[in-house]
Motif scaffolding. Sequence first.
Motif, PDB file in Angstrom:
ATOM      1  N   GLY A 216       2.414   2.731  11.311  1.00 50.15           N
ATOM      2  CA  GLY A 216       1.787   2.373  12.576  1.00 50.15           C
ATOM      3  C   GLY A 216       2.561   2.861  13.793  1.00 50.15           C
ATOM      4  O   GLY A 216       2.642   2.148  14.798  1.00 50.15           O
ATOM      5  N   ASP A 217       3.120   4.048  13.711  1.00 53.80           N
ATOM      6  CA  ASP A 217       3.939   4.572  14.805  1.00 53.80           C
ATOM      7  C   ASP A 217       3.064   4.927  15.998  1.00 53.80           C
ATOM      8  O   ASP A 217       2.202   5.783  15.914  1.00 53.80           O
ATOM      9  CB  ASP A 217       4.689   5.820  14.328  1.00 53.80           C
TER      10      ASP A 217
ATOM     11  N   GLY B  11       0.814  -1.208   0.000  1.00 53.01           N
ATOM     12  CA  GLY B  11       0.000   0.000   0.000  1.00 53.01           C
ATOM     13  C   GLY B  11       0.846   1.256   0.000  1.00 53.01           C
ATOM     14  O   GLY B  11       0.537   2.239  -0.688  1.00 53.01           O
ATOM     15  N   PHE B  12       1.928   1.235   0.755  1.00 53.98           N
ATOM     16  CA  PHE B  12       2.829   2.395   0.785  1.00 53.98           C
ATOM     17  C   PHE B  12       3.494   2.603  -0.564  1.00 53.98           C
ATOM     18  O   PHE B  12       3.627   3.739  -1.042  1.00 53.98           O
ATOM     19  CB  PHE B  12       3.886   2.194   1.870  1.00 53.98           C
TER      20      PHE B  12
ATOM     21  N   ALA C 141       7.896  -0.930  10.365  1.00 57.44           N
ATOM     22  CA  ALA C 141       6.478  -1.260  10.539  1.00 57.44           C
ATOM     23  C   ALA C 141       6.273  -1.910  11.893  1.00 57.44           C
ATOM     24  O   ALA C 141       7.020  -2.816  12.275  1.00 57.44           O
ATOM     25  CB  ALA C 141       6.003  -2.194   9.435  1.00 57.44           C
ATOM     26  N   GLN C 142       5.266  -1.451  12.617  1.00 56.83           N
ATOM     27  CA  GLN C 142       4.989  -1.970  13.951  1.00 56.83           C
ATOM     28  C   GLN C 142       3.690  -2.765  13.933  1.00 56.83           C
ATOM     29  O   GLN C 142       2.653  -2.268  13.497  1.00 56.83           O
ATOM     30  CB  GLN C 142       4.907  -0.816  14.946  1.00 56.83           C
TER      31      GLN C 142
ATOM     32  N   ALA D 271       2.880   6.778   7.908  1.00 52.96           N
ATOM     33  CA  ALA D 271       1.669   6.227   7.293  1.00 52.96           C
ATOM     34  C   ALA D 271       0.943   5.370   8.317  1.00 52.96           C
ATOM     35  O   ALA D 271       1.572   4.730   9.165  1.00 52.96           O
ATOM     36  CB  ALA D 271       2.013   5.409   6.056  1.00 52.96           C
ATOM     37  N   GLU D 272      -0.377   5.361   8.219  1.00 53.03           N
ATOM     38  CA  GLU D 272      -1.199   4.560   9.119  1.00 53.03           C
ATOM     39  C   GLU D 272      -1.705   3.308   8.409  1.00 53.03           C
ATOM     40  O   GLU D 272      -2.028   3.335   7.219  1.00 53.03           O
ATOM     41  CB  GLU D 272      -2.378   5.383   9.634  1.00 53.03           C
ATOM     42  N   THR D 273      -1.803   2.240   9.166  1.00 52.95           N
ATOM     43  CA  THR D 273      -2.207   0.965   8.575  1.00 52.95           C
ATOM     44  C   THR D 273      -3.602   1.033   7.963  1.00 52.95           C
ATOM     45  O   THR D 273      -3.875   0.394   6.941  1.00 52.95           O
ATOM     46  CB  THR D 273      -2.145  -0.151   9.623  1.00 52.95           C
TER      47      THR D 273
END
Length: 240
Positions: free
Chosen positions: A200-201, A93-94, A107-108, A219-221
């Motif tokens: 997902g920080d 997606g990124f 990525a978390q 960026a958000e998941t």
Amino acid sequence: MSDWIAIGRRAGAGVVAHAMRGATWLSAAQAADEAGALAGLGQGDGKLVRIGDGTPDALPAPVLPKGGATCPALTQDSPPDVIGAWVRIWIAGFLASRENWDGIICAQEGGISHWLHISADEVVSCQSFLTPRLNDALGGADCPDDTALADSLSRPERLAAHLRAAEVAGNAGALTGHLIGAELAAARAYWLGQQVAVIGDRLGYSGALRAQGVPVEEAETEALEPLGLQALGTRLGLAG
């Protein structure tokens, strides 16, 4: 009726399902089990693409699988590691709007932070840490104390002593700062001189990296998952 449904267990979220029509994202649902997730979509009769099933692909590997009806996890022999299949979806997606992007993605997921080297649409290597899980177990904060972070970044060998001092002082921000500082010291080969994206920080990694002069995107998941599934549908020939 949806053309296909991406479904799989995700760390900390139970089973997640997405209804897709070709390359168009329709809706998502999550539940404790597969039946509940499919019921939440309200349309459980599409072709199922299982996220996380199958033999993991060994690194280096393409961001997305080349075929089949699954998207398996990634694995690495040295150092030993497993990267969840949903992380592959987020990376896809990124990259969807960043052609030929090379760099590092942090990525978390599920109490683990993965540092992944991305080049030519492949995941080349990975180094992972239990820092988010340790932060939760030790009662850390949602963001790090900057002084503590800098201290453990420069002297990571004193991490255990730093954590004890922060524990006695009741300083949750210092606990988090020391943990992240030690992780950044150990992961220096990944982020030094690189462009970095943090997905997902929730503990302040982005700010910590910017303080070291690293160019960082966030960026958000939730935003990346539909884009990654669109890319997966195209890759598997399900997008029309």
